[in-house]
Design an enzyme around this catalytic site. Structure first.
Site, short mmCIF file in Angstrom:
data_model
loop_
_atom_site.label_atom_id
_atom_site.label_comp_id
_atom_site.label_asym_id
_atom_site.label_seq_id
_atom_site.Cartn_x
_atom_site.Cartn_y
_atom_site.Cartn_z
NE ARG A 14 -4.24 -0.05 2.44
CZ ARG A 14 -5.21 -0.94 2.59
NH1 ARG A 14 -4.95 -2.21 2.67
NH2 ARG A 14 -6.44 -0.53 2.65
NE ARG A 63 -11.25 2.37 4.83
CZ ARG A 63 -12.37 1.64 4.89
NH1 ARG A 63 -13.35 1.99 5.69
NH2 ARG A 63 -12.49 0.56 4.15
P1 AP5 Z 1 -8.58 -3.16 4.36
O1 AP5 Z 1 -9.32 -4.12 5.18
O2 AP5 Z 1 -7.66 -3.67 3.32
O3 AP5 Z 1 -9.62 -2.12 3.75
P2 AP5 Z 1 -9.61 -1.25 2.39
O4 AP5 Z 1 -8.43 -1.30 1.54
O5 AP5 Z 1 -10.04 0.09 2.86
O6 AP5 Z 1 -10.60 -1.95 1.49
P3 AP5 Z 1 -11.96 -2.54 1.87
O7 AP5 Z 1 -11.79 -3.86 2.55
O8 AP5 Z 1 -12.77 -1.50 2.58
O9 AP5 Z 1 -12.61 -2.70 0.43
P4 AP5 Z 1 -12.52 -3.88 -0.63
O10 AP5 Z 1 -11.85 -3.34 -1.85
O11 AP5 Z 1 -11.99 -5.14 -0.04
O12 AP5 Z 1 -14.06 -4.02 -0.96
P5 AP5 Z 1 -15.10 -5.24 -0.71
O13 AP5 Z 1 -14.79 -6.37 -1.62
O14 AP5 Z 1 -15.24 -5.54 0.74
O15 AP5 Z 1 -7.74 -2.21 5.32
C1 AP5 Z 1 -8.32 -1.63 6.45
C2 AP5 Z 1 -7.28 -0.82 7.21
O16 AP5 Z 1 -6.21 -1.69 7.65
C3 AP5 Z 1 -6.58 0.30 6.41
O17 AP5 Z 1 -7.34 1.48 6.40
C4 AP5 Z 1 -5.28 0.43 7.19
O18 AP5 Z 1 -5.46 1.16 8.37
C5 AP5 Z 1 -4.96 -1.01 7.58
N1 AP5 Z 1 -4.12 -1.71 6.57
C6 AP5 Z 1 -4.46 -2.81 5.84
N2 AP5 Z 1 -3.45 -3.17 5.03
C7 AP5 Z 1 -2.45 -2.27 5.24
C8 AP5 Z 1 -1.16 -2.09 4.67
N3 AP5 Z 1 -0.69 -2.91 3.71
N4 AP5 Z 1 -0.40 -1.06 5.13
C9 AP5 Z 1 -0.86 -0.22 6.08
N5 AP5 Z 1 -2.08 -0.32 6.65
C10 AP5 Z 1 -2.87 -1.34 6.22
O19 AP5 Z 1 -16.43 -4.55 -1.28
C11 AP5 Z 1 -17.02 -3.45 -0.63
C12 AP5 Z 1 -18.55 -3.58 -0.66
O20 AP5 Z 1 -19.00 -3.41 -2.00
C13 AP5 Z 1 -19.07 -4.94 -0.21
O21 AP5 Z 1 -20.26 -4.74 0.50
C14 AP5 Z 1 -19.32 -5.71 -1.52
O22 AP5 Z 1 -20.39 -6.64 -1.39
C15 AP5 Z 1 -19.69 -4.57 -2.48
N6 AP5 Z 1 -19.19 -4.79 -3.85
C16 AP5 Z 1 -18.00 -5.31 -4.21
N7 AP5 Z 1 -17.89 -5.33 -5.57
C17 AP5 Z 1 -19.02 -4.77 -6.06
C18 AP5 Z 1 -19.48 -4.52 -7.39
N8 AP5 Z 1 -18.76 -4.83 -8.48
N9 AP5 Z 1 -20.72 -3.95 -7.53
C19 AP5 Z 1 -21.47 -3.65 -6.44
N10 AP5 Z 1 -21.08 -3.87 -5.16
C20 AP5 Z 1 -19.86 -4.43 -4.96
#
Ligand code: AP5
Ligand code: MG
Length: 211
Positions: free
Chosen positions: A88, A167
């Protein structure tokens, strides 16, 4: 197969990861899920990570890199892995390269930011297995219950509107430079993430089947 999935919060990284790891029999490594598991168990790493996660900020590289490098040395990664949420920052990408990991493909899920808040606010996640659902786009078969493991679904504490903004700022400042970094290495493939979940999976399958 060693893969990275990249994209802003709510792009669908976790959702597509579930499909990819099942289809290609590789380990799913989500740094966010590892931090949340540590927090649930009350480990020092989990408590430290919480200070940053609650504000939507990246956990410091030193903590994240050490944890990730140790995780990918485990036996379930021998057949390959998918890194979801790592690297990241440029420092994290350099550390992965310095560890001698040869990545086969980086998938960038490209989504218009206007779609992300609704996706994240409506998301429900499984605290046990990490599966993600959405109250309308991707509901579980039984309301509030994980299809995969039967645990009760929860709303992530960092899925509040003000934290989502932070974020996305972190993503723009620290993670977006990775797009150019992996483009230069000819490893980046962009996938349009605005389409329905199954169509995004199909586009990813086409890319991975041609590797
Ligand atoms: P992390 O858990 O990785 O969160 P994020 O990157 O903010 O991403 P999300 O998990 O929120 O989203 P996603 O892309 O996985 O979406 P999802 O598939 O769930 O990180 C959280 C925190 O941890 C960070 O803020 C940081 O503090 C820390 N961290 C983690 N890794 C780190 C690193 N390497 N370095 C430093 N800090 C770190 O989908 C979202 C929603 O949309 C779901 O409800 C899903 O059903 C829906 N959805 C998905 N695709 C579609 C579509 N095509 N159409 C409609 N709805 C959809
Ligand atoms: Mg995720």
């Amino acid at each position: 197969m060693k893969l990275i999935i990249l994209g802003p919060a709510g792009a669908g990284k976790g959702t597509q990861s579930e499909f990819i790891v099942d289809a290609y029999s590789i380990a799913h490594i989500s740094t966010g899920d590892i931090f949340r598991k540590n927090l649930k168990e009350g480990t020092p790493l989990g408590l430290k990570a919480k200070e940053y996660m609650d504000g939507g900020l990246l956990v410091p590289d030193a903590l994240t890199v050490e944890m990730l490098i140790s995780r990918i040395s485990e036996s379930d990664c021998q057949n390959g892995y998918l890194l979801d949420g790592f690297p990241r920052s440029l420092a994290q990408a350099d550390a992965l390269e310095a560890a001698g990991e040869a990545i086969d493909q980086v998938l960038l899920i490209d989504v218009d930011y206007s779609l992300l808040t609704e996706r994240i606010v409506g998301r429900r996640v499984c605290p046990e297995c990490g599966a993600a659902f959405h109250i309308s786009n991707n509901p579980p078969k039984i309301e509030g219950i994980c299809d995969k493991c039967g645990a009760e679904l929860v709303h992530r504490p960092d899925d509040k509107e003000e934290t989502i903004k932070a974020r996305l700022v972190e993503y723009d400042e620290k993670t977006k430079p990775l797009i150019g970094y992996y483009e230069e290495k000819s490893l980046l493939a962009k996938v349009g993430g605005d389409k329905p979940i199954a169509q995004v999976s199909q586009a990813i399958k086409q890319i991975l089947d041609s590797l």
